[in-house]
Write a protein that holds these residues in place. Structure first.
Motif, PDB file in Angstrom:
ATOM      1  N   SER A  60       2.366  -8.512   3.262  1.00 56.35           N
ATOM      2  CA  SER A  60       1.901  -7.683   4.370  1.00 56.35           C
ATOM      3  C   SER A  60       1.708  -6.240   3.916  1.00 56.35           C
ATOM      4  CB  SER A  60       2.899  -7.757   5.528  1.00 56.35           C
ATOM      5  OG  SER A  60       2.498  -6.915   6.590  1.00 56.35           O
ATOM      6  N   HIS A  61       2.655  -5.735   3.134  1.00 56.56           N
ATOM      7  CA  HIS A  61       2.542  -4.371   2.628  1.00 56.56           C
ATOM      8  C   HIS A  61       1.331  -4.230   1.704  1.00 56.56           C
ATOM      9  CE1 HIS A  61       3.534  -0.479   0.975  1.00 56.56           C
ATOM     10  NE2 HIS A  61       3.569  -1.000  -0.238  1.00 56.56           N
ATOM     11  N   LEU A  62       1.137  -5.222   0.832  1.00 59.17           N
ATOM     12  CA  LEU A  62       0.047  -5.152  -0.132  1.00 59.17           C
ATOM     13  C   LEU A  62      -1.326  -5.289   0.519  1.00 59.17           C
ATOM     14  CD1 LEU A  62       1.524  -7.199  -3.120  1.00 59.17           C
ATOM     15  CD2 LEU A  62       1.402  -4.716  -2.854  1.00 59.17           C
ATOM     16  N   ASN A  63      -1.348  -5.728   1.760  1.00 54.69           N
ATOM     17  CA  ASN A  63      -2.605  -5.802   2.499  1.00 54.69           C
ATOM     18  C   ASN A  63      -2.718  -4.711   3.564  1.00 54.69           C
ATOM     19  OD1 ASN A  63      -3.822  -8.119   1.248  1.00 54.69           O
ATOM     20  ND2 ASN A  63      -2.269  -9.379   2.232  1.00 54.69           N
ATOM     21  N   GLY A  64      -1.789  -3.759   3.552  1.00 58.37           N
ATOM     22  CA  GLY A  64      -1.765  -2.703   4.555  1.00 58.37           C
ATOM     23  C   GLY A  64      -2.361  -1.400   4.060  1.00 58.37           C
ATOM     24  N   GLU A  65      -2.267  -0.392   4.883  1.00 58.66           N
ATOM     25  CA  GLU A  65      -2.876   0.901   4.581  1.00 58.66           C
ATOM     26  C   GLU A  65      -2.173   1.627   3.437  1.00 58.66           C
ATOM     27  OE1 GLU A  65      -2.977   3.193   8.128  1.00 58.66           O
ATOM     28  OE2 GLU A  65      -4.442   1.895   9.144  1.00 58.66           O
ATOM     29  N   ASP A  66      -0.897   1.353   3.227  1.00 59.85           N
ATOM     30  CA  ASP A  66      -0.129   2.076   2.210  1.00 59.85           C
ATOM     31  C   ASP A  66       0.012   1.281   0.913  1.00 59.85           C
ATOM     32  OD1 ASP A  66       0.288   4.153   4.010  1.00 59.85           O
ATOM     33  OD2 ASP A  66       2.072   3.190   4.847  1.00 59.85           O
ATOM     34  N   ARG A  67      -0.912   0.395   0.631  1.00 56.26           N
ATOM     35  CA  ARG A  67      -0.771  -0.506  -0.496  1.00 56.26           C
ATOM     36  C   ARG A  67      -1.182   0.104  -1.830  1.00 56.26           C
ATOM     37  NH1 ARG A  67      -5.241  -4.953  -1.262  1.00 56.26           N
ATOM     38  NH2 ARG A  67      -7.077  -3.679  -1.663  1.00 56.26           N
ATOM     39  N   ALA A  68      -1.879   1.235  -1.826  1.00 58.50           N
ATOM     40  CA  ALA A  68      -2.534   1.734  -3.035  1.00 58.50           C
ATOM     41  C   ALA A  68      -1.566   1.941  -4.188  1.00 58.50           C
ATOM     42  CB  ALA A  68      -3.275   3.040  -2.720  1.00 58.50           C
ATOM     43  N   ASP A  69      -0.388   2.490  -3.922  1.00 59.26           N
ATOM     44  CA  ASP A  69       0.550   2.803  -4.993  1.00 59.26           C
ATOM     45  C   ASP A  69       0.986   1.540  -5.725  1.00 59.26           C
ATOM     46  OD1 ASP A  69       2.201   4.696  -6.453  1.00 59.26           O
ATOM     47  OD2 ASP A  69       3.898   3.763  -5.439  1.00 59.26           O
ATOM     48  N   CYS A  70       1.416   0.533  -4.986  1.00 58.24           N
ATOM     49  CA  CYS A  70       1.884  -0.707  -5.621  1.00 58.24           C
ATOM     50  C   CYS A  70       0.733  -1.441  -6.300  1.00 58.24           C
ATOM     51  CB  CYS A  70       2.546  -1.621  -4.592  1.00 58.24           C
ATOM     52  SG  CYS A  70       4.186  -1.072  -4.055  1.00 58.24           S
ATOM     53  N   MET A  71      -0.434  -1.453  -5.680  1.00 61.35           N
ATOM     54  CA  MET A  71      -1.559  -2.184  -6.254  1.00 61.35           C
ATOM     55  C   MET A  71      -2.057  -1.533  -7.549  1.00 61.35           C
ATOM     56  SD  MET A  71      -2.175  -4.961  -4.576  1.00 61.35           S
ATOM     57  CE  MET A  71      -3.788  -5.390  -5.258  1.00 61.35           C
ATOM     58  N   ALA A  84      13.956   0.899  -3.760  1.00 63.37           N
ATOM     59  CA  ALA A  84      12.617   1.343  -4.142  1.00 63.37           C
ATOM     60  C   ALA A  84      11.506   0.696  -3.338  1.00 63.37           C
ATOM     61  CB  ALA A  84      12.389   1.082  -5.630  1.00 63.37           C
ATOM     62  N   CYS A  85      11.708  -0.524  -2.855  1.00 68.50           N
ATOM     63  CA  CYS A  85      10.627  -1.216  -2.159  1.00 68.50           C
ATOM     64  C   CYS A  85      10.391  -0.576  -0.793  1.00 68.50           C
ATOM     65  CB  CYS A  85      10.946  -2.700  -1.986  1.00 68.50           C
ATOM     66  SG  CYS A  85       9.649  -3.613  -1.112  1.00 68.50           S
ATOM     67  N   PRO A  86       9.166  -0.188  -0.470  1.00 69.59           N
ATOM     68  CA  PRO A  86       8.906   0.483   0.811  1.00 69.59           C
ATOM     69  C   PRO A  86       9.104  -0.410   2.027  1.00 69.59           C
ATOM     70  CG  PRO A  86       6.852   0.080  -0.377  1.00 69.59           C
ATOM     71  CD  PRO A  86       7.971  -0.239  -1.325  1.00 69.59           C
ATOM     72  N   VAL A  87       9.148  -1.727   1.821  1.00 69.52           N
ATOM     73  CA  VAL A  87       9.360  -2.639   2.957  1.00 69.52           C
ATOM     74  C   VAL A  87      10.589  -3.527   2.740  1.00 69.52           C
ATOM     75  CG1 VAL A  87       6.971  -2.639   3.736  1.00 69.52           C
ATOM     76  CG2 VAL A  87       7.692  -4.276   1.977  1.00 69.52           C
ATOM     77  N   SER A  88      11.439  -3.145   1.779  1.00 68.71           N
ATOM     78  CA  SER A  88      12.692  -3.876   1.500  1.00 68.71           C
ATOM     79  C   SER A  88      12.458  -5.369   1.281  1.00 68.71           C
ATOM     80  CB  SER A  88      13.693  -3.662   2.644  1.00 68.71           C
ATOM     81  OG  SER A  88      13.980  -2.292   2.823  1.00 68.71           O
ATOM     82  N   ALA A  89      11.390  -5.674   0.526  1.00 68.32           N
ATOM     83  CA  ALA A  89      11.068  -7.084   0.281  1.00 68.32           C
ATOM     84  C   ALA A  89      11.919  -7.701  -0.820  1.00 68.32           C
ATOM     85  CB  ALA A  89       9.586  -7.221  -0.075  1.00 68.32           C
ATOM     86  N   LEU A  90      12.545  -6.863  -1.650  1.00 68.89           N
ATOM     87  CA  LEU A  90      13.372  -7.354  -2.747  1.00 68.89           C
ATOM     88  C   LEU A  90      14.781  -6.815  -2.596  1.00 68.89           C
ATOM     89  CD1 LEU A  90      10.856  -6.958  -5.663  1.00 68.89           C
ATOM     90  CD2 LEU A  90      12.127  -9.050  -5.218  1.00 68.89           C
ATOM     91  N   GLY A  91      15.758  -7.710  -2.721  1.00 67.04           N
ATOM     92  CA  GLY A  91      17.142  -7.302  -2.586  1.00 67.04           C
ATOM     93  C   GLY A  91      18.078  -8.448  -2.904  1.00 67.04           C
ATOM     94  N   VAL A 131       8.634 -12.749   0.599  1.00 67.14           N
ATOM     95  CA  VAL A 131       7.223 -12.774   0.204  1.00 67.14           C
ATOM     96  C   VAL A 131       6.298 -12.320   1.330  1.00 67.14           C
ATOM     97  CG1 VAL A 131       5.356 -14.226  -0.674  1.00 67.14           C
ATOM     98  CG2 VAL A 131       7.686 -14.560  -1.510  1.00 67.14           C
ATOM     99  N   PRO A 132       6.491 -12.791   2.577  1.00 67.91           N
ATOM    100  CA  PRO A 132       5.598 -12.323   3.647  1.00 67.91           C
ATOM    101  C   PRO A 132       5.617 -10.805   3.827  1.00 67.91           C
ATOM    102  CG  PRO A 132       6.768 -14.283   4.359  1.00 67.91           C
ATOM    103  CD  PRO A 132       7.389 -13.862   3.063  1.00 67.91           C
ATOM    104  N   ALA A 133       6.793 -10.181   3.721  1.00 68.62           N
ATOM    105  CA  ALA A 133       6.872  -8.731   3.863  1.00 68.62           C
ATOM    106  C   ALA A 133       6.124  -8.035   2.735  1.00 68.62           C
ATOM    107  CB  ALA A 133       8.327  -8.274   3.891  1.00 68.62           C
ATOM    108  N   CYS A 134       6.277  -8.552   1.520  1.00 66.16           N
ATOM    109  CA  CYS A 134       5.581  -7.986   0.367  1.00 66.16           C
ATOM    110  C   CYS A 134       4.071  -8.105   0.541  1.00 66.16           C
ATOM    111  CB  CYS A 134       6.035  -8.694  -0.902  1.00 66.16           C
ATOM    112  SG  CYS A 134       5.212  -8.158  -2.415  1.00 66.16           S
TER     113      CYS A 134
END
Length: 205
Positions: A161-172, A143-150, A156-159
């Motif tokens: 980075s995603h949360l500060n990126g252009e595609d962050r809206a859904d998770c935030m 489910a994670c779009p950047v495979s940060a959990l497994g 944490v850095p991958a997570c």
């Protein structure tokens, strides 16, 4: 001693119990979906001071502790910090999920522990729950779009980075995609506004 009705008066739920140090440790989490409106309308949520949810939880759980004649404990107490994850596993209602975080038999991957109360009496314990992952197709693994959990842990850095990126809206706005996709989580009743609050606290930028 009937615990659940009193806890529900404070919009909390008994999410685990175990015998500990000659007494009974009662783990408390949100009673969904009423938990979030109760907090959101509280003085703590509106006073502009830091850590409103922790302060609200401590006020509610300390009041319950007085009612039950027990001693409260909170995840933020420490260091050293109380072993909430070990207590959760020992309760028979939470287990390690395929992505590492705890999964609960009724809250799924949305499980959170607002506090605990040690009652100096050996109360009857509920029956152990059914571990949901044993019969699940494990959508959390993809489910994670950047495979940060497994299985290998939390990147944490991958997570971040995603949360500060252009595609962050859904998770935030909706909360962690991994936690959301758990079939038990989907039936839990947690409101998106609560998830957005926690995501903003985790990633305030």
């Amino acid at each position: 001693m009937p615990l659940s009705p009193a806890a529900e008066d404070f919009h909390l739920s008994v999410v685990g119990m175990l015998h500990e140090n000659g007494g009974t440790l009662v783990l408390l989490g949100p009673d969904e979906p009423g938990f979030w409106p109760a907090f959101h309308n509280s003085n703590e949520a509106r006073d502009g001071q830091p850590d409103p949810l922790d302060r609200w939880s401590k006020r509610a759980i300390r009041t319950l502790a007085q009612l039950w004649g027990g001693v409260p404990a909170f995840p933020s107490d420490g260091p050293p910090y109380p072993p909430f994850q070990a207590w959760a596993r020992a309760s028979g209602q939470a287990w390690d999920s395929p992505v590492g975080m705890l999964v609960h038999d009724t809250a799924g991957l949305w499980i959170s522990y607002r506090g605990a109360i040690h009652i100096p009496a050996l109360l009857d314990l509920p029956e152990a729950g059914q571990q949901p992952c044993l019969t699940c197709a494990a959508p959390c693994l993809t489910a994670c779009p950047v495979s940060a959990l497994g299985p290998s842990g939390y990147d944490v850095p991958a997570c971040k980075s995603h949360l500060n990126g252009e595609d962050r809206a859904d998770c935030m706005a909706q909360g962690c995609a991994v936690r959301r996709v758990c079939p038990i989580s989907e039936t839990y009743g947690r409101l998106p506004a609560q998830s957005a609050f926690h995501m903003k606290a985790f990633n305030p930028t």
